[in-house]
Design an enzyme around this catalytic site. Structure first.
Site, mmCIF file in Angstrom:
data_model
loop_
_atom_site.group_PDB
_atom_site.id
_atom_site.type_symbol
_atom_site.label_atom_id
_atom_site.label_comp_id
_atom_site.label_asym_id
_atom_site.label_seq_id
_atom_site.Cartn_x
_atom_site.Cartn_y
_atom_site.Cartn_z
ATOM 1 N N GLY A 10 -4.896 -7.252 -3.678
ATOM 2 C CA GLY A 10 -5.011 -7.034 -2.238
ATOM 3 C C GLY A 10 -6.453 -6.877 -1.813
ATOM 4 O O GLY A 10 -7.285 -6.408 -2.589
ATOM 5 N N GLU A 103 -5.310 -2.569 -10.915
ATOM 6 C CA GLU A 103 -4.594 -2.408 -12.170
ATOM 7 C C GLU A 103 -4.211 -3.746 -12.805
ATOM 8 O O GLU A 103 -4.454 -3.964 -13.996
ATOM 9 C CB GLU A 103 -3.325 -1.623 -11.873
ATOM 10 C CG GLU A 103 -3.063 -0.466 -12.770
ATOM 11 C CD GLU A 103 -1.771 0.205 -12.298
ATOM 12 O OE1 GLU A 103 -1.017 0.668 -13.156
ATOM 13 O OE2 GLU A 103 -1.544 0.227 -11.056
ATOM 14 N N THR A 125 -9.339 -0.419 -5.751
ATOM 15 C CA THR A 125 -8.055 0.009 -5.211
ATOM 16 C C THR A 125 -8.317 0.825 -3.969
ATOM 17 O O THR A 125 -9.003 1.846 -4.017
ATOM 18 C CB THR A 125 -7.222 0.857 -6.205
ATOM 19 O OG1 THR A 125 -6.441 1.797 -5.441
ATOM 20 C CG2 THR A 125 -8.070 1.630 -7.176
ATOM 21 N N ASP A 127 -6.378 2.543 -2.469
ATOM 22 C CA ASP A 127 -5.637 3.812 -2.540
ATOM 23 C C ASP A 127 -6.358 4.876 -3.359
ATOM 24 O O ASP A 127 -5.915 6.025 -3.399
ATOM 25 C CB ASP A 127 -4.250 3.572 -3.156
ATOM 26 C CG ASP A 127 -3.342 2.777 -2.237
ATOM 27 O OD1 ASP A 127 -3.622 2.727 -1.030
ATOM 28 O OD2 ASP A 127 -2.367 2.195 -2.741
ATOM 29 N N MET A 169 -1.501 4.086 4.487
ATOM 30 C CA MET A 169 -1.255 3.483 3.186
ATOM 31 C C MET A 169 -1.151 4.547 2.083
ATOM 32 O O MET A 169 -1.644 5.663 2.247
ATOM 33 C CB MET A 169 -2.364 2.498 2.834
ATOM 34 C CG MET A 169 -2.274 1.216 3.654
ATOM 35 S SD MET A 169 -3.450 -0.041 3.075
ATOM 36 C CE MET A 169 -4.975 0.852 3.290
ATOM 37 N N ARG A 171 1.249 4.039 -1.603
ATOM 38 C CA ARG A 171 2.610 3.937 -2.167
ATOM 39 C C ARG A 171 2.840 5.007 -3.229
ATOM 40 O O ARG A 171 3.881 5.621 -3.284
ATOM 41 C CB ARG A 171 2.821 2.564 -2.836
ATOM 42 C CG ARG A 171 2.695 1.403 -1.903
ATOM 43 C CD ARG A 171 3.924 0.534 -1.809
ATOM 44 N NE ARG A 171 3.842 -0.101 -0.492
ATOM 45 C CZ ARG A 171 4.821 -0.695 0.138
ATOM 46 N NH1 ARG A 171 6.022 -0.769 -0.393
ATOM 47 N NH2 ARG A 171 4.643 -1.221 1.323
ATOM 48 N N THR A 272 -4.723 -2.981 9.496
ATOM 49 C CA THR A 272 -6.051 -2.643 10.034
ATOM 50 C C THR A 272 -6.826 -1.732 9.083
ATOM 51 O O THR A 272 -8.044 -1.696 9.121
ATOM 52 C CB THR A 272 -5.961 -1.911 11.396
ATOM 53 O OG1 THR A 272 -5.056 -0.830 11.277
ATOM 54 C CG2 THR A 272 -5.480 -2.854 12.479
ATOM 55 N N GLN A 273 -6.090 -0.997 8.231
ATOM 56 C CA GLN A 273 -6.758 -0.072 7.307
ATOM 57 C C GLN A 273 -7.563 -0.761 6.214
ATOM 58 O O GLN A 273 -8.414 -0.147 5.586
ATOM 59 C CB GLN A 273 -5.719 0.833 6.623
ATOM 60 C CG GLN A 273 -5.079 1.827 7.535
ATOM 61 C CD GLN A 273 -3.821 2.426 6.915
ATOM 62 O OE1 GLN A 273 -3.869 3.440 6.241
ATOM 63 N NE2 GLN A 273 -2.693 1.773 7.117
ATOM 64 N N ARG A 274 -7.247 -2.029 5.925
ATOM 65 C CA ARG A 274 -7.909 -2.647 4.777
ATOM 66 C C ARG A 274 -8.840 -3.789 5.149
ATOM 67 O O ARG A 274 -9.324 -4.507 4.260
ATOM 68 C CB ARG A 274 -6.901 -3.082 3.727
ATOM 69 C CG ARG A 274 -5.920 -4.136 4.131
ATOM 70 C CD ARG A 274 -4.849 -4.316 3.053
ATOM 71 N NE ARG A 274 -5.362 -4.199 1.727
ATOM 72 C CZ ARG A 274 -4.752 -3.593 0.707
ATOM 73 N NH1 ARG A 274 -3.570 -3.077 0.889
ATOM 74 N NH2 ARG A 274 -5.300 -3.537 -0.462
#
Lengths: 341, 341, 341, 341
Positions: A10, A103, A125, A127, A169, A171, A272-274
C-alpha cells in the site's frame, strides 16, 4: 555497482523521499547506477524497468505516492516468479536491490536473500506496527491528517450537540487512533488491542454532554466491541453484496444514537490518510532511511533492514525485522485514558 | 496535594498541552489541586496565581503560546526573590511545582530543589538542543513551518532564476536548519556547529543554476562564515542603532549576489516559527511529558526532569539535564551533505 | 438600542466572524447593546439568552462552529412559538434581531418581519445556492477542504492504478463539486443539475487509465444517474435500517469497478467539509456581512438581507432573497467539461 | 491555429493553472496547437520556445511559479526587440498570443495589438490593484499565507506581552494588508492609500495592552507615516549600501517600542507570500481566465483582456484594462477601522 530499487504494498507518504535519497547518494557519493523496477515485485518478475538518474528524482521529495508505482504481487505465488526475477536482475547486471515495503514485501526480500540475492530492506507501514523500528515514515503524516480532521470536527460537534465518531486506519494496531486521538483531544480512543465496552463508551459520551461539550470518539478500523458483536469492516461486502464504507465507526455511531438518544455521526477518513505530501518529519525519516540503505548496499551488508532507534538509524536482520507486530502497549494506552470522558 | 505549574522562557508550541495534561491527570486521576503561576518565576515571586480547573484547560490543546504567559525572570537575580517564592508557595500550601522551561528555567528549578523545594522539570526548547532528551516539543512545529516556507519559495526561485537564502532559528545548534533543509530539499544547509566557506556555497549555487534549477540555502541564525567576517545577528543593533531583521541570511544573500552575479534574496522566518497550533507530533509529546511530570510529582520524585528516549518517557536528574548542549553531530550533518549542489 | 443575534440551521465556518462583527461594531461604533439567543429560533422561543460583550467575541474569529450553538427549530411549527418570541424580545427590550441562517431561518425572519418585528438577515449556506448573493461564507472553506483532499488522493490513485470517487456536499446544487473539481483537477465532475451517464463516466475513466494516469471523479451528494437508478443518499437508512455513509459516491465506485474491471474506491468527505477554522476569504466575507448587517439594523432598514454583489455588500429584500435556488448554470458547467477525460 | 503563450513580471500562484487551461482547451476543444515562449517577452525576442502538449501540463495545476519562467523584459526597450518578436512569431506561424502578466506585460500586449499582432491578455497582479477586474488570481493565496502567519503570531505576542508588526506586500495598494488584517483580526491595519499617524497607532497599541491582549499591526510595505518621516522600503539599500529587509514594518516596530516602552517585534513575510501552491479560489479563477482567454483567441477578439465581474468572466479592452490602479476605497477601509484598538 548497479542498484535496483522497488516499492511494494500500500502506498505511504515518504516513498519518493526514500527513492530520491537512494538515487542521489548512490550516484553522487558512490558513483553507482540505479535502476527502478515498477509495480513492486511484479516489475521484477515482468522486467518493467527504468533507469533512475538525478533528474528523475528532482521535485519528488514533496510528492505522495511512488514514482515507481506499487503492487501487492508475491513472486513466490507466481509460477516461475523467482527464477524470472533472478534472470532479470542478471540480464540488467543488477548487483543489489533496495526493497521498500511492509511485512509482505520484506518477507519476500528475506527469502530472496536466503537464495543468495543481495537485498537491503526499507520498512514501510503507515500503521507503524513493525517492532524492529521506533517509527516508520508515513505514520506521522497519517496522524497529522487525522488530527486536522478532528480539529475541524470538534466545532461542528459542539455547535450541534452531536457525538462524532471518527474512524481511522489501523487493522491490527491502534497507533494512528492513539496518536491522533491524543493530539486531537478525543474523549474516547478505541484500538484493536483491547475490545471496547459500548456501554462504557456511552457513559463517557453522556458525561461529556453533561459538561456542555460534544464528545469526539476516535476508533481504529480494527477495533472490536466486547462480546463479539459482528461488525463489518470498511471495504467488506454487506449482505446485499455492496462494499461498505465505514465499519466499526458507522456501527458505533448508530449504537450511541440509540442508547443515548443524542445525535451521533460517523466520519470515515479513508484514503485521504495515506496520500499527499509527507510531513517534514516523514520526509526526514524517509530520506535518512534511503541514505542508510544505500550505505548498507555499498558495504554489501545484505539481508538487513534499516530502522530507527531513538535518533539513530541502525541496521537489523530482515529475519527479525518482520517477526513481530508492534501493538500499542496497554501501559501507553492507559496514559491516554485519563482523557476519557 | 496541591501542585503549582509555571512556564518560563521563550514561547513554544505545546506549552498549553503540557499544562492541560498536568491539570487533567492531577485532578481526575490523583485528586490533587492545581495552581498556575503567571509569567514564569516572576509570578512565583510576585504571587501572581490562579487556580486551574478542568474547564480552564478545555480547548487549549490546539493553541500556541501559554495561558500562563511567560517571562525570563531569574529569581536568583532579584533581591529577596527566592525567599518570596518560598513564602508564596507556603501561603498557598503548594506541595510541589512543575516547571516547564529551557536551560534557565530548569537551572532555577535545580537550585530550588537543592534548597528543599519539590520541583519536577519539563524541558522546553524549540531549538531541540538539550542533550538529556531525544526531542523537545515545539521543534517539530518549527521544522514544519520552515519546511512549508521552503516548499513555497522553491517555485518562486525557479520562476525567476534566483537564489533564495532562508534564515531559520538556531543560535547554538543547527537542528531546525538541518531538518527543515532536509525536508525542504535545500541545496545548501549551514549550521552553527561548522563555520561555512562562502566560496564553497557560491560554487554550489553556481552548479545548481547550471542544472537549470534555482538554489535554496537554509541557514541557521547562529551560523558563521569561516575567517570570522563580522556579521550582525537578527535582533542586534547596527551602526545606526537600528535593530536588524535578518543577520547572516541577509548578509549571505548579498555575498552570493556579488560573487555569482545572480539575483539572490533573503527570507527571515522569524517569530512565525514559534507560534500557532502545535503539530500532532508536538501535541502528543507535550501531553506525554505533562502526564509523566504529574506522575513524578505524585510519587515525590523531585529534582527530576521528564525526557524522551526512543519511544519512552523517562526521568533524568535535573542536574544532568541542563549540563550539556546537544549540537548536530558532524556525522549526521554529513549525511545531509550528499544533497549539496 | 438593544440588538439580538442568533444562528440557525447547519453550521458553517464564518458564523463566529459574523457574530463578532455585529458585537464589535454594534457596541464600539454605535454604542448599542447585544444579546445572543442560543440554539437558533429555539432560544428565542425558550428564552435562552446571554449578553454578548467585547470580551465574549475575543478569539472567536478563527473558530469554526458558532458560540451561540444552533438548531433547526421553526417557531411557526411550535404551538405558541411566535408569541413567545415576541414576549421574550419585549421582556429583554430587544429592538431588532440579526438572524444568521439559510433558507429556513431567513424564511422565519421574513414572516416575523411581516408581523412587525425588526429583523435583518445574514445569508448562510455552505452550498452557495442562494440566488441573491454572489457568494456565501463557508463555501470557500468547504471547497478548500475538498480540494486538499483531492490533492492528497491523486498520488494514491496513481500509485495503485485506481479510480477514486470523491463524494462532496451539495444536495441541490453542485457548486462545491464544480469548484473543488476544477481546483483539484478532477477528470469527471458530477452535479445535481444534470443527471449523469454511468456509461460516459466509465469511458472517461478508461481513457484516463490508457494515458497512464488515475482518474479522480468528484460527485455532489445530490447527483443522480440518468434513467433513475435508485441510489440511497448519505444519511438515509438502507434496507437493514442502517444509516448509510456514502450514497451516490459509493454506488458509483462499485459501478466503475464492475464495468471497467479496474480497482475503484470511494471517499466521502462528510462533516469535515463544514467544520474548523474558516479560510481568510470566508473570514473577510463573514466579517463584512456582520458589519453591514449592524448598519442596516442601526438605520432601521428591516426586512432586508445583506448580500455580496461583485466586491460590494448590498441589501436585498428578505422576500426576494429566499425565493430562488442558485444552481450551477449549464454554461459555467460546460466550461469545466473540457477537463473531462 | 497556432497559439503562443507567455508569462511576464513577478510570479504569482495560478500562472500554471492559466497555462494548463489554455493548452487543454486550445488542443482538446478547438484542435489548435500551443507554443510556450520562455521568460516572458524575452523569450519572444530571443526565440526561446517549446511546444506545449497535454502531457506538459499534467500535474502543474497545483504548482506555484510558472513552467514557462518569467522575466521583466520590455521589448520596446530592446534595440530591434519588436521586429524580432514579429519575425519569431511569423517563423513559427503563431497566429495569436496569450500574454499573462501585470501592467507592464499587458502594456506591451496593447502596443503589439496596435501594431497588428493578435494578442489576448490575462491579468496577473498579486496585489489585486487592477481596476478592470474584481479580483486577480494569486491575491487570495497571498492573503491566505499572511493570515496563517498572523494566526501563528497572535499566541506568541500574547504569551510575551509584545506588540507584533507584520509587514505584507502592497507597494501602491493595501488590499493584502486590508484582507489579511481583517481575516487575522489585526488591531491596526496600515495601507499606502492613507498616511498613518504613529501617535495614533501607539495609542491603539496601549489600549490593547490595557485590555491584557497583545496588539497585532499589519502594515503594507508601501504605507507611509504622516509628516513624511523617511523610511527605507524593503529591498532598498541603506546608507551602508546594504539591502534592507523590512522597511516600514521594522521602522514602526522600533517607534512603538520607544514610544510605548513595550517590547515590539517586526516580521516581514516577503517572498513566502507569492510562492507555492495556489488556494482553491485562485486555481478556479486562473483556470477560468485561461479557458476564456482561449475562447477570445479562437474568436479572433484581440486587444482584449479577460476579467472577473461578480461571478462572470468578461472581456475588456486592453487599453482600458491597464489605465487605472485600483486602490482600497476609503469607505471600505473605514469598515475595517471598527476593529482598531
Amino acid at each position: 555497482m548497479r542498484i535496483g530499487v522497488l516499492t511494494g504494498g500500500g502506498d505511504c507518504p515518504g516513498l519518493n523521499a526514500v527513492i530520491r535519497a537512494v538515487v542521489r547518494k548512490g550516484i553522487e557519493v558512490y558513483g553507482h547506477e540505479v535502476l527502478g523496477f515498477r509495480n513492486g515485485w511484479l516489475g521484477a518478475v515482468e522486467d518493467q524497468v527504468r533507469p533512475l538518474g538525478i533528474n528523475d528524482v528532482e521535485d519528488i521529495l514533496t510528492r505522495g505516492g511512488t514514482i515507481l508505482r506499487s503492487s501487492r504481487t508475491n513472486p513466490y505465488k507466481i509460477e516461475g516468479g523467482v527464477p524470472r526475477i533472478k534472470e532479470n536482475l542478471a540480464r540488467h547486471r543488477v548487483d543489489a536491490l533496495v526493497a521498500i515495503g511492509g511485512e509482505d514485501t520484506l518477507g519476500v526480500a528475506k527469502r530472496l536473500t536466503d537464495e543468495g540475492l543481495g537485498v537491503v530492506g526499507v520498512p514501510k507501514t503507515i500503521d507503524n506496527d513493525l517492532a524492529a523500528t521506533d517509527y516508520t515514515f508515513g505514520f506521522d503524516t497519517a496522524v497529522h491528517i487525522a488530527t486536522e480532521a478532528i480539529d475541524r470536527l470538534r466545532t461542528t460537534a459542539e455547535s450541534h450537540h452531536r457525538a462524532l465518531v471518527v474512524e481511522v486506519m489501523g487493522r491490527h494496531a491502534g497507533w494512528i487512533a492513539l496518536h491522533s486521538g491524543l493530539a486531537g483531544g478525543a474523549n474516547v480512543i478505541l484500538v484493536p488491542e483491547k475490545p471496547f465496552s459500548v456501554e462504557k463508551v456511552c457513559e463517557l459520551v453522556q458525561r461529556r454532554f453533561e459538561r456542555e461539550y460534544a464528545p469526539i470518539i476516535v476508533v481504529a478500523e480494527g477495533a472490536v466491541p466486547e462480546g463479539g458483536a459482528e461488525v463489518l469492516q470498511t471495504g467488506e461486502r454487506d449482505a446485499f453484496g455492496h462494499v461498505r464504507l465505514g465499519g466499526v465507526g458507522t456501527w458505533l455511531a448508530e449504537e450511541i444514537a440509540q442508547r443515548t438518544g443524542k445525535e451521533s455521526r460517523a466520519v470515515v477518513l479513508g484514503h485521504t490518510q495515506r496520500g499527499g505530501t509527507p510531513t517534514a518529519y516523514d520526509r526526514v525519516l524517509a530520506t535518512r532511511f534511503g541514505l542508510h540503505a544505500v550505505d548498507a548496499v555499498h558495504e554489501g551488508d545484505f539481508g538487513t533492514m534499516v530502522a530507527l532507534r531513538g535518533t539513530d538509524i541502525v541496521r537489523v536482520k530482515l529475519a527479525e525485522a518482520t517477526a513481530e507486530l508492534k501493538t500499542v502497549p496497554l501501559k501507553r494506552y492507559a496514559e491516554a485514558e485519563v482523557f476519557f470522558g
